[in-house]
Design an enzyme around this catalytic site. Sequence first.
Site, PDB file in Angstrom:
ATOM      1  N   THR A 142       0.829  -1.208   0.000  1.00  0.00           N
ATOM      2  CA  THR A 142       0.000   0.000   0.000  1.00  0.00           C
ATOM      3  C   THR A 142       0.859   1.252   0.000  1.00  0.00           C
ATOM      4  O   THR A 142       0.631   2.183  -0.784  1.00  0.00           O
ATOM      5  CB  THR A 142      -0.908   0.013   1.246  1.00  0.00           C
ATOM      6  OG1 THR A 142      -1.694  -1.172   1.261  1.00  0.00           O
ATOM      7  CG2 THR A 142      -1.826   1.227   1.237  1.00  0.00           C
ATOM      8  N   THR A 143       1.865   1.295   0.880  1.00  0.00           N
ATOM      9  CA  THR A 143       2.745   2.469   0.987  1.00  0.00           C
ATOM     10  C   THR A 143       3.559   2.653  -0.281  1.00  0.00           C
ATOM     11  O   THR A 143       3.955   3.774  -0.612  1.00  0.00           O
ATOM     12  CB  THR A 143       3.673   2.320   2.203  1.00  0.00           C
ATOM     13  OG1 THR A 143       2.879   2.015   3.361  1.00  0.00           O
ATOM     14  CG2 THR A 143       4.452   3.594   2.474  1.00  0.00           C
ATOM     15  N   TYR A 176     -12.727  -3.787  -2.526  1.00  0.00           N
ATOM     16  CA  TYR A 176     -13.903  -3.347  -3.278  1.00  0.00           C
ATOM     17  C   TYR A 176     -14.980  -4.421  -3.408  1.00  0.00           C
ATOM     18  O   TYR A 176     -16.166  -4.155  -3.278  1.00  0.00           O
ATOM     19  CB  TYR A 176     -13.525  -2.843  -4.681  1.00  0.00           C
ATOM     20  CG  TYR A 176     -14.685  -2.168  -5.388  1.00  0.00           C
ATOM     21  CD1 TYR A 176     -15.044  -0.868  -5.076  1.00  0.00           C
ATOM     22  CD2 TYR A 176     -15.433  -2.849  -6.348  1.00  0.00           C
ATOM     23  CE1 TYR A 176     -16.125  -0.265  -5.701  1.00  0.00           C
ATOM     24  CE2 TYR A 176     -16.505  -2.246  -6.972  1.00  0.00           C
ATOM     25  CZ  TYR A 176     -16.853  -0.960  -6.652  1.00  0.00           C
ATOM     26  OH  TYR A 176     -17.920  -0.365  -7.273  1.00  0.00           O
ATOM     27  N   TYR A 205      -2.762 -10.182   4.550  1.00  0.00           N
ATOM     28  CA  TYR A 205      -2.748  -8.760   4.921  1.00  0.00           C
ATOM     29  C   TYR A 205      -4.188  -8.295   5.116  1.00  0.00           C
ATOM     30  O   TYR A 205      -4.969  -8.263   4.170  1.00  0.00           O
ATOM     31  CB  TYR A 205      -2.039  -7.960   3.832  1.00  0.00           C
ATOM     32  CG  TYR A 205      -1.969  -6.465   4.028  1.00  0.00           C
ATOM     33  CD1 TYR A 205      -2.227  -5.865   5.252  1.00  0.00           C
ATOM     34  CD2 TYR A 205      -1.604  -5.638   2.961  1.00  0.00           C
ATOM     35  CE1 TYR A 205      -2.142  -4.486   5.418  1.00  0.00           C
ATOM     36  CE2 TYR A 205      -1.506  -4.268   3.106  1.00  0.00           C
ATOM     37  CZ  TYR A 205      -1.780  -3.696   4.336  1.00  0.00           C
ATOM     38  OH  TYR A 205      -1.704  -2.333   4.492  1.00  0.00           O
ATOM     39  N   ARG A 226      -9.128   0.046   4.425  1.00  0.00           N
ATOM     40  CA  ARG A 226      -8.858   0.309   3.014  1.00  0.00           C
ATOM     41  C   ARG A 226      -9.600  -0.629   2.070  1.00  0.00           C
ATOM     42  O   ARG A 226      -9.917  -0.248   0.950  1.00  0.00           O
ATOM     43  CB  ARG A 226      -7.347   0.208   2.733  1.00  0.00           C
ATOM     44  CG  ARG A 226      -6.555   1.432   3.158  1.00  0.00           C
ATOM     45  CD  ARG A 226      -5.113   1.317   2.682  1.00  0.00           C
ATOM     46  NE  ARG A 226      -4.338   2.513   2.987  1.00  0.00           N
ATOM     47  CZ  ARG A 226      -4.146   3.522   2.140  1.00  0.00           C
ATOM     48  NH1 ARG A 226      -4.675   3.500   0.938  1.00  0.00           N
ATOM     49  NH2 ARG A 226      -3.415   4.558   2.496  1.00  0.00           N
ATOM     50  N   LYS A 263      -0.313  -9.939   8.433  1.00  0.00           N
ATOM     51  CA  LYS A 263      -0.137  -8.537   8.806  1.00  0.00           C
ATOM     52  C   LYS A 263      -1.514  -8.035   9.224  1.00  0.00           C
ATOM     53  O   LYS A 263      -2.416  -7.898   8.400  1.00  0.00           O
ATOM     54  CB  LYS A 263       0.405  -7.722   7.630  1.00  0.00           C
ATOM     55  CG  LYS A 263       0.513  -6.223   7.931  1.00  0.00           C
ATOM     56  CD  LYS A 263       0.927  -5.430   6.702  1.00  0.00           C
ATOM     57  CE  LYS A 263       0.946  -3.941   6.998  1.00  0.00           C
ATOM     58  NZ  LYS A 263       1.304  -3.138   5.799  1.00  0.00           N
ATOM     59  N   ILE A 285       5.201  -4.365  10.081  1.00  0.00           N
ATOM     60  CA  ILE A 285       5.470  -3.869   8.730  1.00  0.00           C
ATOM     61  C   ILE A 285       5.120  -2.393   8.794  1.00  0.00           C
ATOM     62  O   ILE A 285       3.964  -2.011   8.899  1.00  0.00           O
ATOM     63  CB  ILE A 285       4.660  -4.630   7.666  1.00  0.00           C
ATOM     64  CG1 ILE A 285       5.124  -6.093   7.631  1.00  0.00           C
ATOM     65  CG2 ILE A 285       4.838  -3.985   6.296  1.00  0.00           C
ATOM     66  CD1 ILE A 285       4.369  -6.969   6.657  1.00  0.00           C
TER      67      ILE A 285
END
Length: 298
Positions: free
Chosen positions: A44-45, A107, A133, A138, A161, A203
């Site tokens: 994501t980052t 989504y 994850y 999000r 995560k 993380i």
Amino acid sequence: MFTGSIVALITPMDEKGQICRSSLKKLIDYHVFNKTTAIVSVGTTGESATLSQEEHINVVMLTLELSNKRIPVIAGTGANATTEAISLTKRFEKSGICGCLTVTPYYNKPTQDGLYEHFKAISENTELPQILYNVPSRTGCDLLPKTVARLAKFKNIIGIKEATGDLSRINQIKEIVKNDFLLISGDDATALDFIQLGGSGVISVTANIAAKEMVKICSYALQGDFINARSINKRLTLLHEALFIEPNPIPVKWLAKKIGLIKNATLRLPMTPILNSTRLQLEKAIQYANISHKQKIF
């Protein structure tokens, strides 16, 4: 390689939005020097959502090339379509990456059975270690502990995560999975408490800016020295919070440029440049953390 301070690495770009090789090299060198445990490339980052699949693959492979086996690299391979996640994961077979970080399908809002079948299908199509994850804020879906336990039975699904920020999840998961299943925090603000409750590391977004400090926090905590761990973490409290005033990675990219780690804080739409009000709060946070502007990084 899957414990301690693992950085969720930003993807540096030049003024035109193309991947900046020299800044990526500097970032990797910075984490090697400060003994970060591993790099997550294009999570994501790392702006996976605005990179094409070709760019995504290229950034991971470039990270592998520039790291030159000095630090383990974990590839972000999540997608909202199961076939795409499988394809991306298989692309990195025998590439040199040490594992994959696979986000829940965003989504679509799948059921728990849908999530189970999604990760099961990925697991059955690769030998690479898989880290689940879970980041409901999000993705719009939550991978519940009972589903995690079902998935933990697959040999190459080695951990999760957990980025809900809900510390009660640790015991809920630990009670129903095998002892060697890894629980990794995905929330810097609660990461130290997460480790104290039985987690194996974090993380981290903050590690992009404070690699040395995050390594020390995790090292102390994993040794059971929470006095020293909390002393360092106290200095980073404002930074943990300020890095999420605006959507990640807007703040962390701006700070990385500010302290000289990258040349540009370029983002791709729909991510927009940082607000002046956020800059002021980030300035305050890095001063409190005693992280100097234009410091000698290594």
